[in-house]
Scaffold this motif. Structure first.
Motif, PDB file in Angstrom:
ATOM      1  N   GLY A 232     -67.093 100.510  49.303  1.00  0.00           N
ATOM      2  CA  GLY A 232     -68.512 100.629  49.583  1.00  0.00           C
ATOM      3  C   GLY A 232     -69.138  99.257  49.755  1.00  0.00           C
ATOM      4  N   LEU A 233     -70.456  99.227  49.913  1.00  0.00           N
ATOM      5  CA  LEU A 233     -71.149  97.950  50.025  1.00  0.00           C
ATOM      6  C   LEU A 233     -71.199  97.223  48.683  1.00  0.00           C
ATOM      7  CD1 LEU A 233     -74.160  99.080  52.263  1.00  0.00           C
ATOM      8  CD2 LEU A 233     -72.216  97.681  52.970  1.00  0.00           C
ATOM      9  N   LYS A 234     -71.213  97.995  47.585  1.00  0.00           N
ATOM     10  CA  LYS A 234     -71.340  97.415  46.246  1.00  0.00           C
ATOM     11  C   LYS A 234     -70.093  97.587  45.395  1.00  0.00           C
ATOM     12  CE  LYS A 234     -75.042  98.496  44.036  1.00  0.00           C
ATOM     13  NZ  LYS A 234     -76.098  99.346  43.416  1.00  0.00           N
ATOM     14  N   HIS A 235     -69.374  98.681  45.606  1.00  0.00           N
ATOM     15  CA  HIS A 235     -68.274  99.023  44.713  1.00  0.00           C
ATOM     16  C   HIS A 235     -67.006  99.385  45.482  1.00  0.00           C
ATOM     17  CE1 HIS A 235     -71.951 100.292  42.281  1.00  0.00           C
ATOM     18  NE2 HIS A 235     -71.460  99.257  41.634  1.00  0.00           N
ATOM     19  N   THR A 236     -65.905  99.418  44.732  1.00  0.00           N
ATOM     20  CA  THR A 236     -64.628  99.907  45.239  1.00  0.00           C
ATOM     21  C   THR A 236     -64.227 101.087  44.354  1.00  0.00           C
ATOM     22  OG1 THR A 236     -64.028  97.670  45.910  1.00  0.00           O
ATOM     23  CG2 THR A 236     -62.266  99.299  45.820  1.00  0.00           C
ATOM     24  N   ARG A 237     -63.980 102.234  44.976  1.00  0.00           N
ATOM     25  CA  ARG A 237     -63.702 103.464  44.230  1.00  0.00           C
ATOM     26  C   ARG A 237     -62.229 103.852  44.405  1.00  0.00           C
ATOM     27  NH1 ARG A 237     -68.965 103.812  46.367  1.00  0.00           N
ATOM     28  NH2 ARG A 237     -68.172 104.544  48.385  1.00  0.00           N
ATOM     29  N   VAL A 238     -61.549 104.060  43.293  1.00  0.00           N
ATOM     30  CA  VAL A 238     -60.131 104.384  43.293  1.00  0.00           C
ATOM     31  C   VAL A 238     -59.971 105.814  42.780  1.00  0.00           C
ATOM     32  CG1 VAL A 238     -57.894 103.811  42.324  1.00  0.00           C
ATOM     33  CG2 VAL A 238     -59.473 101.976  42.960  1.00  0.00           C
ATOM     34  N   TYR A 239     -59.394 106.691  43.609  1.00  0.00           N
ATOM     35  CA  TYR A 239     -59.219 108.100  43.254  1.00  0.00           C
ATOM     36  C   TYR A 239     -57.758 108.323  42.850  1.00  0.00           C
ATOM     37  CZ  TYR A 239     -63.749 108.819  45.517  1.00  0.00           C
ATOM     38  OH  TYR A 239     -65.074 108.761  45.850  1.00  0.00           O
ATOM     39  N   LEU A 240     -57.555 109.010  41.703  1.00  0.00           N
ATOM     40  CA  LEU A 240     -56.199 109.151  41.186  1.00  0.00           C
ATOM     41  C   LEU A 240     -56.030 110.451  40.412  1.00  0.00           C
ATOM     42  CD1 LEU A 240     -56.191 108.469  37.834  1.00  0.00           C
ATOM     43  CD2 LEU A 240     -56.923 106.275  38.777  1.00  0.00           C
ATOM     44  N   THR A 241     -54.759 110.800  40.180  1.00  0.00           N
ATOM     45  CA  THR A 241     -54.369 111.886  39.287  1.00  0.00           C
ATOM     46  C   THR A 241     -53.365 111.321  38.289  1.00  0.00           C
ATOM     47  OG1 THR A 241     -54.665 113.571  40.991  1.00  0.00           O
ATOM     48  CG2 THR A 241     -53.300 114.165  39.107  1.00  0.00           C
ATOM     49  N   ALA A 242     -53.625 111.556  37.007  1.00  0.00           N
ATOM     50  CA  ALA A 242     -52.720 111.067  35.957  1.00  0.00           C
ATOM     51  C   ALA A 242     -52.071 112.269  35.253  1.00  0.00           C
ATOM     52  CB  ALA A 242     -53.480 110.227  34.948  1.00  0.00           C
ATOM     53  N   ARG A 243     -50.763 112.139  34.938  1.00  0.00           N
ATOM     54  CA  ARG A 243     -50.041 113.226  34.263  1.00  0.00           C
ATOM     55  C   ARG A 243     -49.171 112.641  33.153  1.00  0.00           C
ATOM     56  NH1 ARG A 243     -48.840 118.449  34.698  1.00  0.00           N
ATOM     57  NH2 ARG A 243     -46.829 119.147  33.871  1.00  0.00           N
ATOM     58  N   ASN A 244     -49.164 113.364  32.013  1.00  0.00           N
ATOM     59  CA  ASN A 244     -48.378 112.914  30.870  1.00  0.00           C
ATOM     60  C   ASN A 244     -47.257 113.917  30.600  1.00  0.00           C
ATOM     61  OD1 ASN A 244     -47.373 111.752  28.574  1.00  0.00           O
ATOM     62  ND2 ASN A 244     -49.140 112.258  27.272  1.00  0.00           N
ATOM     63  N   ASP A 245     -46.024 113.535  30.921  1.00  0.00           N
ATOM     64  CA  ASP A 245     -44.859 114.367  30.662  1.00  0.00           C
ATOM     65  C   ASP A 245     -44.049 113.847  29.473  1.00  0.00           C
ATOM     66  OD1 ASP A 245     -45.210 116.297  32.727  1.00  0.00           O
ATOM     67  OD2 ASP A 245     -44.567 114.774  34.191  1.00  0.00           O
ATOM     68  N   ASP A 246     -44.629 112.952  28.723  1.00  0.00           N
ATOM     69  CA  ASP A 246     -43.955 112.423  27.530  1.00  0.00           C
ATOM     70  C   ASP A 246     -44.304 113.311  26.325  1.00  0.00           C
ATOM     71  OD1 ASP A 246     -42.389 110.722  26.044  1.00  0.00           O
ATOM     72  OD2 ASP A 246     -43.954 109.196  25.797  1.00  0.00           O
ATOM     73  N   THR A 247     -43.638 113.049  25.201  1.00  0.00           N
ATOM     74  CA  THR A 247     -43.929 113.805  23.975  1.00  0.00           C
ATOM     75  C   THR A 247     -45.059 113.169  23.177  1.00  0.00           C
ATOM     76  OG1 THR A 247     -42.218 112.546  22.794  1.00  0.00           O
ATOM     77  CG2 THR A 247     -41.569 114.669  23.799  1.00  0.00           C
ATOM     78  N   ARG A 248     -45.472 112.014  23.594  1.00  0.00           N
ATOM     79  CA  ARG A 248     -46.557 111.314  22.917  1.00  0.00           C
ATOM     80  C   ARG A 248     -47.809 111.338  23.791  1.00  0.00           C
ATOM     81  NH1 ARG A 248     -43.371 105.834  22.488  1.00  0.00           N
ATOM     82  NH2 ARG A 248     -42.872 106.614  24.568  1.00  0.00           N
ATOM     83  N   ALA A 249     -48.951 111.199  23.195  1.00  0.00           N
ATOM     84  CA  ALA A 249     -50.218 111.152  23.929  1.00  0.00           C
ATOM     85  C   ALA A 249     -50.300 109.835  24.704  1.00  0.00           C
ATOM     86  CB  ALA A 249     -51.389 111.294  22.967  1.00  0.00           C
ATOM     87  N   ALA A 250     -51.026 109.898  25.793  1.00  0.00           N
ATOM     88  CA  ALA A 250     -51.266 108.686  26.604  1.00  0.00           C
ATOM     89  C   ALA A 250     -52.770 108.487  26.724  1.00  0.00           C
ATOM     90  CB  ALA A 250     -50.628 108.833  27.976  1.00  0.00           C
ATOM     91  N   LYS A 251     -53.138 107.239  26.861  1.00  0.00           N
ATOM     92  CA  LYS A 251     -54.573 106.929  26.909  1.00  0.00           C
ATOM     93  C   LYS A 251     -54.832 105.830  27.936  1.00  0.00           C
ATOM     94  CE  LYS A 251     -58.442 105.422  24.024  1.00  0.00           C
ATOM     95  NZ  LYS A 251     -58.843 104.971  22.673  1.00  0.00           N
ATOM     96  N   PHE A 252     -55.814 106.091  28.829  1.00  0.00           N
ATOM     97  CA  PHE A 252     -56.243 105.067  29.788  1.00  0.00           C
ATOM     98  C   PHE A 252     -57.029 103.975  29.064  1.00  0.00           C
ATOM     99  CE2 PHE A 252     -55.789 107.901  33.571  1.00  0.00           C
ATOM    100  CZ  PHE A 252     -55.175 106.985  34.416  1.00  0.00           C
ATOM    101  N   ASP A 253     -56.863 102.756  29.536  1.00  0.00           N
ATOM    102  CA  ASP A 253     -57.725 101.652  29.107  1.00  0.00           C
ATOM    103  C   ASP A 253     -58.494 101.186  30.352  1.00  0.00           C
ATOM    104  OD1 ASP A 253     -58.972  99.405  28.193  1.00  0.00           O
ATOM    105  OD2 ASP A 253     -57.214  98.631  27.123  1.00  0.00           O
ATOM    106  N   PHE A 254     -59.612 101.865  30.611  1.00  0.00           N
ATOM    107  CA  PHE A 254     -60.361 101.604  31.842  1.00  0.00           C
ATOM    108  C   PHE A 254     -60.823 100.153  31.954  1.00  0.00           C
ATOM    109  CE2 PHE A 254     -61.461 106.279  31.349  1.00  0.00           C
ATOM    110  CZ  PHE A 254     -60.592 106.698  32.339  1.00  0.00           C
TER     111      PHE A 254
END
Length: 338
Positions: free
Chosen positions: A241-263
């Motif tokens: 955009g004129l001001k921002h950059t937008r990133v579209y994604l899909t995240a999936r967790n197939d592990d046995t442990r929880a996963a967490k984004f660090d935005f």
């Protein structure tokens, strides 16, 4: 009855008939210039002296030139009289056909239009704005005010539309295409004079806030998936955009442990430039969930500050694996070509 004696003009020698009151050659009154040959002197009348014809033409032009000049001026004035009347709204006299027809004003050059709306009557507009208030109806006419620059709350514009505009409400974002009528002036609640660009709309459509505040200038489709320790990210596309950059994604967790984004540690890298994550206040998009349990997936958009759409970049997603004693694996990085 004897014939009237022959008469000749004493100025140029032209023969005069009994009915002539003026010489037909030079215009001299007959009573001033007529001469009659005497019977005793049977002398032929000499031909007009050299230059007599030229003299008569000169006298004619001297006599009639002022009248010819006036006639020419009148013809010029009539030819330049306007052929059509004014009309339109309060912007100052309507739109002359074809006036400003080569111009189109968008957000990039709308400031030029705001500086002198009357100079650009008949030009086209293609702009997105935010309504100041609900549309108003007077008779069969619907009109509303909007900021054509909703980011800076500027570029006051009055839009004349049809009944379809009644569905809009205060703060709605709309995309307007139409024709410039000129400038409208009025008085605000404090008694001051305010002015606005006046537009006759051809089409008005409601749009979302992002399209109004930070419209997409370029989109790069990516469609790549990367996996780290059972946690996968699919990068769908990147919007500039004129001001921002937008990133579209899909995240999936197939592990046995929880996963967490660090935005806030995720970033866009272009050479030595690091573009951090940003949450704009004037629009929002659904984000992927920060925490993703085993077997779950989430999708959405992460918004960064402005990146250069003409250069290659890397998108780096920081994340954590595990719960209380979480570890921080290496970021998942995507290469994006312009």
């Amino acid at each position: 009855m004897a014939e009237a004696p022959d008469r000749y003009c004493g100025n140029c020698g032209h023969e005069l008939s009994p009915e002539d009151k003026f010489c037909r050659s030079c215009g001299t009154p007959a009573h001033q210039a007529a001469t009659v040959p005497t019977p005793e002197a049977d002398v032929p009348v000499p031909p007009p002296p050299p230059g007599a014809l030229e003299t008569s033409e000169k006298n004619f032009m001297q006599r009639w030139w002022p009248y010819l000049t006036v006639l020419v001026v009148v013809i010029i004035i009539i030819a330049n009289l306007p052929t059509g009347g004014g009309g339109g709204g309060g912007g100052g006299g309507g739109v002359a056909e074809g006036e400003g027809s080569g111009e189109t004003f968008t957000r990039k050059n709308y400031g030029v239009l705001v500086a002198n709306p009357n100079e650009h009557r008949g030009a086209k507009v293609d702009v997105t704005g935010q309504l100041l208030d609900n549309p108003e109806k007077q008779g069969n006419e619907i009109a509303f005010q909007m900021w054509a620059d909703p980011v800076k709350i500027d570029w006051n514009t009055v839009v004349h539309s049809d009944q379809s505009a009644l569905k809009f409400t205060t703060d709605d974002y709309v995309h307007v295409t139409g024709t410039v009528l000129g400038e409208m002036e009025g008085e605000n609640a404090f008694g001051g004079t305010v002015s606005a660009v006046e537009v006759e709309a051809a089409d008005v459509q409601r749009v979302d806030a992002m399209a109004a505040v930070d419209p997409t200038q370029k989109t790069v489709e990516v469609g790549q998936t990367k996996i780290s320790e059972g946690f996968s990210i699919t990068l769908q596309k990147v919007e500039f955009g004129l001001k921002h950059t937008r990133v579209y994604l899909t995240a999936r967790n197939d592990d046995t442990r929880a996963a967490k984004f660090d935005f806030y540690r995720s970033k866009i890298m272009q050479g030595s430039n690091r573009v951090g994550q940003n949450d704009p206040y004037d629009y929002n998009l659904p984000k992927p969930k920060p925490g993703i349990k085993p077997g779950e997936q989430s999708e959405g958009a992460i918004i960064f500050r402005h990146a250069d759409p003409s250069e290659a970049l890397q998108v780096s997603f920081a994340w954590e694996s595990g719960g209380y004693l979480a570890k921080t694996p290496a970021p998942i990085v995507f290469e994006v070509a312009p």
